[in-house]
Design a protein around this motif. Structure first.
Motif, PDB file in Angstrom:
ATOM      1  N   ASP A 178       0.807  -1.221   0.000  1.00  0.00           N
ATOM      2  CA  ASP A 178       0.000   0.000   0.000  1.00  0.00           C
ATOM      3  C   ASP A 178       0.839   1.269   0.000  1.00  0.00           C
ATOM      4  N   TYR A 179       2.082   1.167   0.447  1.00  0.00           N
ATOM      5  CA  TYR A 179       2.949   2.347   0.478  1.00  0.00           C
ATOM      6  C   TYR A 179       4.288   2.023  -0.166  1.00  0.00           C
ATOM      7  N   TYR A 182       7.480   4.209   0.343  1.00  0.00           N
ATOM      8  CA  TYR A 182       8.123   4.478   1.617  1.00  0.00           C
ATOM      9  C   TYR A 182       9.408   3.681   1.773  1.00  0.00           C
ATOM     10  N   PHE A 451      -1.359   0.487  11.122  1.00  0.00           N
ATOM     11  CA  PHE A 451      -1.099   1.869  11.479  1.00  0.00           C
ATOM     12  C   PHE A 451      -0.396   2.034  12.824  1.00  0.00           C
ATOM     13  N   PHE A 454       3.538   0.981  11.659  1.00  0.00           N
ATOM     14  CA  PHE A 454       4.291   1.794  10.707  1.00  0.00           C
ATOM     15  C   PHE A 454       3.843   3.247  10.705  1.00  0.00           C
ATOM     16  N   CYS A 455       4.754   4.090  10.334  1.00  0.00           N
ATOM     17  CA  CYS A 455       4.437   5.504  10.227  1.00  0.00           C
ATOM     18  C   CYS A 455       4.157   5.821   8.770  1.00  0.00           C
ATOM     19  N   LEU A 456       2.911   6.089   8.462  1.00  0.00           N
ATOM     20  CA  LEU A 456       2.540   6.249   7.063  1.00  0.00           C
ATOM     21  C   LEU A 456       1.727   7.503   6.892  1.00  0.00           C
ATOM     22  N   GLY A 457       1.713   8.024   5.711  1.00  0.00           N
ATOM     23  CA  GLY A 457       0.824   9.137   5.456  1.00  0.00           C
ATOM     24  C   GLY A 457       1.449  10.175   4.572  1.00  0.00           C
ATOM     25  N   LYS A 458       0.674  11.211   4.338  1.00  0.00           N
ATOM     26  CA  LYS A 458       1.127  12.190   3.363  1.00  0.00           C
ATOM     27  C   LYS A 458       1.993  13.246   4.007  1.00  0.00           C
TER      28      LYS A 458
ATOM     29  N   TYR B 276      -4.144   7.100   8.559  1.00  0.00           N
ATOM     30  CA  TYR B 276      -3.240   6.885   7.429  1.00  0.00           C
ATOM     31  C   TYR B 276      -2.817   8.188   6.776  1.00  0.00           C
ATOM     32  N   PRO B 278      -1.585  11.011   8.665  1.00  0.00           N
ATOM     33  CA  PRO B 278      -1.279  11.815   9.848  1.00  0.00           C
ATOM     34  C   PRO B 278      -0.586  13.100   9.450  1.00  0.00           C
ATOM     35  N   PHE B 287       5.635   8.381  16.384  1.00  0.00           N
ATOM     36  CA  PHE B 287       6.814   7.594  16.013  1.00  0.00           C
ATOM     37  C   PHE B 287       8.065   8.403  16.298  1.00  0.00           C
ATOM     38  N   GLN B 294      10.087  10.820   5.031  1.00  0.00           N
ATOM     39  CA  GLN B 294      10.223  11.194   3.623  1.00  0.00           C
ATOM     40  C   GLN B 294       9.360  12.397   3.266  1.00  0.00           C
ATOM     41  N   GLN B 310       4.564  16.903  -0.088  1.00  0.00           N
ATOM     42  CA  GLN B 310       3.929  15.730   0.487  1.00  0.00           C
ATOM     43  C   GLN B 310       4.706  15.209   1.679  1.00  0.00           C
TER      44      GLN B 310
END
Ligand SMILES: Cc1cc2nc3c(=O)[nH]c(=O)nc-3n(C[C@H](O)[C@H](O)[C@H](O)COP(=O)(O)OP(=O)(O)OC[C@H]3O[C@@H](n4cnc5c(N)ncnc54)[C@H](O)[C@@H]3O)c2cc1C
Ligand SMILES: Nc1nc2c(ncn2[C@@H]2O[C@H](COP(=O)(O)OP(=O)(O)OP(=O)(O)O)[C@@H](O)[C@H]2O)c(=O)[nH]1
Lengths: 458, 628
Positions: A178-179, A182, A451, A454-458, B276, B278, B287, B294, B310
């Motif tokens: 999904d990512y 990353y 979630f 992992f640290c995910l997002g925009k 998702y 954040p 975290f 990134q 982004q």
């Protein structure tokens, strides 16, 4: 309606001399026919009874003698095809038959499911419907509480831990999917996945192994006494029985040639293999060769191998050593009251570290040592009776087996170098099967894991 | 006093990503459709990232296209970069992502809407719905225009009592300083809809001239031309790259020091944001062991210098945003053109909807898009087209369309929403789909074109092409099933090159293709080729053959699921009348009103024994009816 086939033991556990394994559904007859030795049941007429044996297709060996009743729908309780397998051999036999049927892909029935089907097919009329619902409710609740009681807290913890391990792996794969952009999430590799699945597989395997031991505890360690003619096998059996007051002296079958003796040796329940079996093993190796003897012997949990102190080692003895190599056995050198002709050094060598007990059954010598050796062999293994996490609920065992199968599917996809997102499908299945054991079937777990891990997002 | 402004079959409120699909779908089906929106220069505006697609979402774009939607075609004309993701993974999870030219996307979409037959596009702010006997019959705008219709579709996104938050600044607003939609939200509440409060956020945009790209990594598009729509034949080859950089300890320290001034961390109770997406504040709090995060720099278009940052979504005060941006390598001198902000808005609790997107207690009223608690352009488009089709179906007398979980991600999305609801803005993920091996990017057309055609959204020309493709795939599979490959030099060489085991005996080409290391392309060198099959057919054959075993297994699971799905729950069921069902389960069932036993079983809090009893009860009802 439902087309899958269900099965369950339909006589109350422990009550009555005859227990029945009942099947209902379109596969009931073909499945039974496939494991039945006797008349061809495929086109047996409805409402007929057939005598024969249930065979285990894996080993091709006859497991139990049974009477099979064939009833074709719609004139049956559920209006589907129904088969009833009557077993005479008590709980052990009926469980064994059930297991064989389950192995054929038949599903174990939900509590009250036969009745439910009967109702859904219009067999039970409207006025009884309420009762049916009550029945389902109470049976479900009862089954749940029984299942939960049977489930040791440590077992559910262990399952919980395995699930956690799996879900972390799955979440990792999911994140990669999904990512994909990353880069701070390491790409899961086939190697990593393999390690994870192997670990869990080993644990499930172990659980199933222990489940078998749990069964052994309830049913007795099946013990074979082997040796050349006249070495003292019958005497050994008698001695063990007399010394130890058989728990169950005789469980007579319908045909008189099966006798099982249950004895309790220092807390270890032994189920001494029927005398007929012992007589057969007499010249078994001669007759059927080492390999096949071995197969037969592998069925036993423990082997007592009797030699004669008063005779030199023969070819036959050596072949028997070959047949038991690697299995759990104890050598008993009998007739020590007579002159020594047996080369004990040689015997010790052949026994490769297994206990060798010198005894005289007539003089009642060495019996204590033998019993000690039996107890030690038993307790030295993985079996830890006092404090054991074992799975005894047949439903749980079934789910564990399904979980194991899914993992094996995943592992074979790994071996074929299938992409991980494909491998992962079966890993997720495993996770779901394990969840059913502990009653956790919520599917949101994965997303939550994703979630929090992992640290995910925009 | 209101004035009568006309009569339509379907009215769509909003021209966002949900609205445009809804309007076009209804219009294509032959419904006379009116689309009202706040600002005609902002149709299908992207208030956040300038990109479409990605895992799961990209597949949704294809699905919407296969049903006859517009998103795919418009992005195919306006992308600045296109990439296929997950190419090293299995076919089920590959998906396209496009960087969009935002202004151009709006322009192109407006063009599509303006030229759609049966569709009237008009600027206007809807304030309330016209209700007659509990049925929605039209809308009234702030200019007192009353429009009448059989169905109304509300697709008002994040505008509903929207509130923008940045530091301690807060004001009523839609995204990007558009007007908030206050009255309509109040009206929905008055009509008895349960609303909740969600929030989302967006990062600052900076001027491209102020970026030092030499300190960043280039992220180019794919060389191989790709597109979303099955109808697109022309590709944009002149692509623009994105750039990658990272935050660092300094960035994190700065954010930590100023956390209490962030709108979302100031201690005020706020709407629920998505885990998702954040904000950078969330990432650093949750975290805090990560040394860096990134940051992708994404151009907002060809003819603009604005660059979307982004990874820095934030509701920190403006001055801190300036400082924060400057800590990032490449952005030391960056000039912010628009600051980041968070937005809070009303959403409809989606368990109030039927799977057709119609409200359970207000016939004639549909809601679609972010208003239903989702987030994302694609999720919005998916709901939009389904609402449009179902509103249109009522007009033209067709059966409602409900996609199940094995047919499309769209089915998964809507089933999740109406069955389980959502506690946070809902985003599609591949892991939400239990049959994702069936829900592939490559077979969206095979899954849905037929349906799109049945509902009149797919042209005959396209349909014929689709049928032809299907025929070619089947024919080629059959051919490979007959063709024998004998062990010969060429074959062994091919296998050796691919690290495969040598061939011992002759096999069918079909079985050879099953080997993981063998591709259709390789096979073509050792078998007779089949004229000039289009690549897309070859690829399809390869996937279907190679993963046949897995696909079969998935289909078996689907069959089991569909069996429960086919057990319909009668409309007039009275759950209170069923003794055996547990109290909690009853409450849930009464609320969700599942259409089938299958759907009932997916409601959390409804246990297997409740499902069993429900099943028995339904059958009992059937028998009772026969008896009467
Ligand atoms: C700040 C911000 C950040 C976001 N971040 C993300 C993200 O990170 N990831 C992600 O996937 N998605 C994100 N989104 C969400 C994404 O933009 C939306 O999901 C998507 O645009 C929703 O589409 P929609 O059609 O439902 O609504 P919108 O695109 O918002 O369209 C609503 C339409 O309704 C119209 N309208 C509103 N009220 C009225 C009225 N009363 N009368 C007439 N017309 C009206 C508006 O003019 C507009 O045309 C973000 C949105 C915002 C605002
Ligand atoms: N001297 C001596 N004789 C023994 C001893 N144990 C058994 N015997 C005798 O050995 C003979 C054979 O004993 P069984 O127990 O029948 O031997 P088996 O191995 O069962 O014989 P088969 O049934 O013929 O295979 C009998 O006459 C026993 O009395 C022992 O410890 N010492």
């Amino acid at each position: 309606m439902e087309t899958d086939t269900i099965t369950a033991i339909s006589t109350p556990v422990g009550e009555g001399a005859i227990s029945i394994v009942r099947l209902s559904g379109s596969a009931a007859i073909p499945v039974t026919a496939g494991v039945f030795q006797g008349k061809n049941l495929h086109d047996a007429e409805t409402h007929t009874i057939h005598y024969g044996k249930i065979i285990d297709p894996e080993t091709n060996e006859a497991a139990e003698e049974v009477m099979v009743t064939i009833m074709r729908g719609p004139k049956t309780f559920t209006r589907e095809d129904v088969v009833e397998i009557n077993c005479h051999g008590g709980m052990i036999a009926v469980n064994r038959v059930l297991e064989i049927i389950l192995e054929q892909g038949v599903r174990i029935a939900e509590p009250g499911e036969f009745t439910k089907r009967a109702f859904l097919h219009g067999r039970i009329d409207l006025s009884q419907a309420e009762a049916v619902m009550d029945l389902i409710r109470s049976k479900t609740d009862k089954a749940m509480s029984v299942a939960l009681k049977q489930m040791d807290g440590r077992l559910s913890q262990l399952i919980g831990r395995l699930r956690q391990q799996l879900i972390e792996t799955v979440a990792h794969v999911e994140v990669n999917i999904d990512y994909p952009e990353y880069d701070d999430v390491e790409e899961m590799s086939h190697e990593m996945m393999r390690t994870q699945t192997q670990e869990v597989h080993a644990e499930i395997d172990h659980l199933l192994e222990v489940a078998k031991q749990g069964k052994i505890l309830r049913e007795g360690l099946s013990t074979a006494i082997i040796g050349r003619p006249n070495v003292g096998k019958s005497s050994l059996m008698n001695t063990l029985v007399q010394e130890n007051k058989a728990i169950v002296t005789e469980v007579p079958g319908t045909t008189r040639d099966t006798i099982e003796e249950y004895v309790n040796v220092r807390g270890v329940p032994l189920r001494l293999v029927d005398t007929a079996g012992i007589r057969e093993t007499e010249d078994m190796v001669e007759k059927i060769g080492v390999d096949r003897s071995r197969k037969v012997l592998e069925e036993s949990d423990m082997i007592l191998f009797v030699l004669n102190y008063n005779e030199e080692l023969t070819e036959e003895d050596k072949k028997l050593f070959e047949a038991v190599r690697g299995l759990d056995y104890i050598v008993m050198v009998n007739k020590s009251d007579l002159e020594q002709k047996l080369d004990l050094t040689k015997v010790n060598q052949l026994a490769e570290g297994k206990p060798v007990i010198t005894a005289s059954l007539i003089k009642e010598k060495g019996i204590d040592e033998l019993e000690t050796a039996i107890a030690e062999t038993f307790f030295a293994g993985d079996i830890d009776t006092g404090d054991m996490t074992y799975v005894s609920n047949i439903r749980h065992i079934q789910l564990l087996k399904q979980a194991k199968q899914s993992l094996e599917d995943a592992m074979s996809s790994l071996d074929m170098e299938m992409p991980l997102d494909i491998v992962q499908i079966d890993v997720t299945r495993t996770w779901e099967f394990l969840g059913e054991i502990i009653g956790d079937t919520a599917s949101d777990g994965l997303i939550d894991q994703l979630f929090s891990q992992f640290c995910l997002g925009k | 006093m209101v004035y009568d402004a006309g009569r339509y079959d379907v009215i769509v409120i909003g021209a966002g990503h949900a609205g445009v699909e809804a309007g076009v779908a209804a219009a294509k089906m032959g419904a006379k459709t009116l689309m009202l929106t706040l600002n005609l220069d902002m149709v299908a505006f992207m208030p956040c990232n300038p990109s479409l697609g990605g895992p799961a979402k990209g597949i949704v774009v294809r699905e919407v296209d296969a049903l006859g939607g517009v998103m795919a075609k418009v992005i195919d004309k306006t992308y600045i970069q296109m990439r296929m993701l997950n190419t090293r993974k299995g076919p089920a999870v590959q998906a396209l992502r496009a960087q969009a030219d935002k202004p151009l996307y709006i322009k192109e979409m407006k063009h599509v809407l303006e030229n759609q037959e049966n569709l009237t596009l008009r600027q206007g702010m809807v304030n309330e719905l016209i209700m007659e006997d509990g049925v929605c019959k039209g809308v009234v705008t702030e200019t007192k225009a009353a429009y009448y219709a059989e169905s109304v579709i509300v697709t008002t996104g994040t505008f509903m009592r929207g509130k923008v938050l940045m530091g301690d600044l807060e004001y009523e607003s839609g995204p990007n300083n558009q007007r908030a939609s206050i009255k309509l939200s109040e009206n929905l509440e008055d009509l008895g809809l349960d609303l909740t409060r969600f929030k989302t956020g967006t990062p600052p945009r900076v001027n491209s001239h102020s970026i030092d790209y030499s300190k960043t990594e280039m992220q180019p598009g794919d060389e191989k031309p790709q597109c979303f729509s099955y109808e697109t034949t022309e590709f944009i080859t002149d692509q623009i790259p994105c750039w990658l950089t990272y935050t660092n300890e300094v960035t994190h320290q700065l954010i930590n020091d100023n956390l209490s001034s962030s709108a979302m961390y100031s201690g005020m109770k706020r709407g629920t944001g998505p885990r998702y997406c954040p904000s950078i504040e969330d990432k650093i709090v949750r975290f805090n062991d990560k040394p860096r995060h990134q940051i992708f720099l994404e151009p907002e278009g060809r003819d603009t210098e604005e660059v979307y940052v982004q990874g820095l979504s934030t509701s920190l005060p403006e001055d801190i945003q300036h400082d924060m941006v400057k800590t990032v390598p490449g952005l030391e001198n960056a000039e912010i053109m628009r600051g980041g902000y968070a937005i809070e808005y009303d959403a409809v609790i989606p368990t109030q909807l039927w799977p057709t997107m119609e409200l359970k207690h207000i016939p004639g009223l549909f809601t679609a898009g972010q208003i239903n608690g989702t987030s994302g352009y694609e999720e919005a488009a998916a709901q939009g087209i389904m609402a449009g089709i179902n509103a249109g179906a009522k007009i033209v007398g067709k059966e409602p369309l409900i996609l199940d979980r094995s047919q499309a991600y769209i089915g998964v999305l809507i089933d999740d929403l109406v069955t389980k609801g959502t506690k946070e803005p809902y985003r599609l993920l591949t892991s939400r789909a239990e049959y994702r091996l069936l829900l592939r990017h490559d077979n969206a057309d095979l899954r849905l074109t037929e349906i799109g055609h049945d509902y009149g959204l797919i042209t005959e020309e396209r349909y014929d092409q689709f049928v032809e493709k299907q025929r070619l795939v089947e024919q080629e599979k059959k051919r490979l099933g007959k063709l024998i490959i004998k062990p010969g030099d060429a074959v062994q060489q091919m296998l050796q090159n691919a690290n495969g085991a040598p061939l011992k005996e002759a096999v069918k080409a079909y079985d050879m293709l099953k080997r993981p290391e063998v591709t259709y392309d390789m096979l073509e060198h050792v078998i007779e080729t089949n004229g000039d099959l289009p690549d897309i057919v070859k690829k399809q054959v390869e996937i279907q053959v190679k993963y046949e075993g897995y696909i079969k297994k998935a289909n078996e699971q689907v069959d089991r699921m569909l069996k429960m799905e086919s057990k319909k729950i009668p409309d007039d069921i009275d759950y209170d009348d069923i003794d055996g069902i547990a109290f909690e389960a009853k409450e849930k069932l009464k609320k969700v009103r599942p259409l089938s036993v299958g759907q009932a079983s997916r409601i959390s809090g409804v246990n297997p024994s409740d499902v069993s009893i429900l099943l028995v009860y339904i059958e009992q009802g059937k028998i009772a009816r026969v008896a009467n």
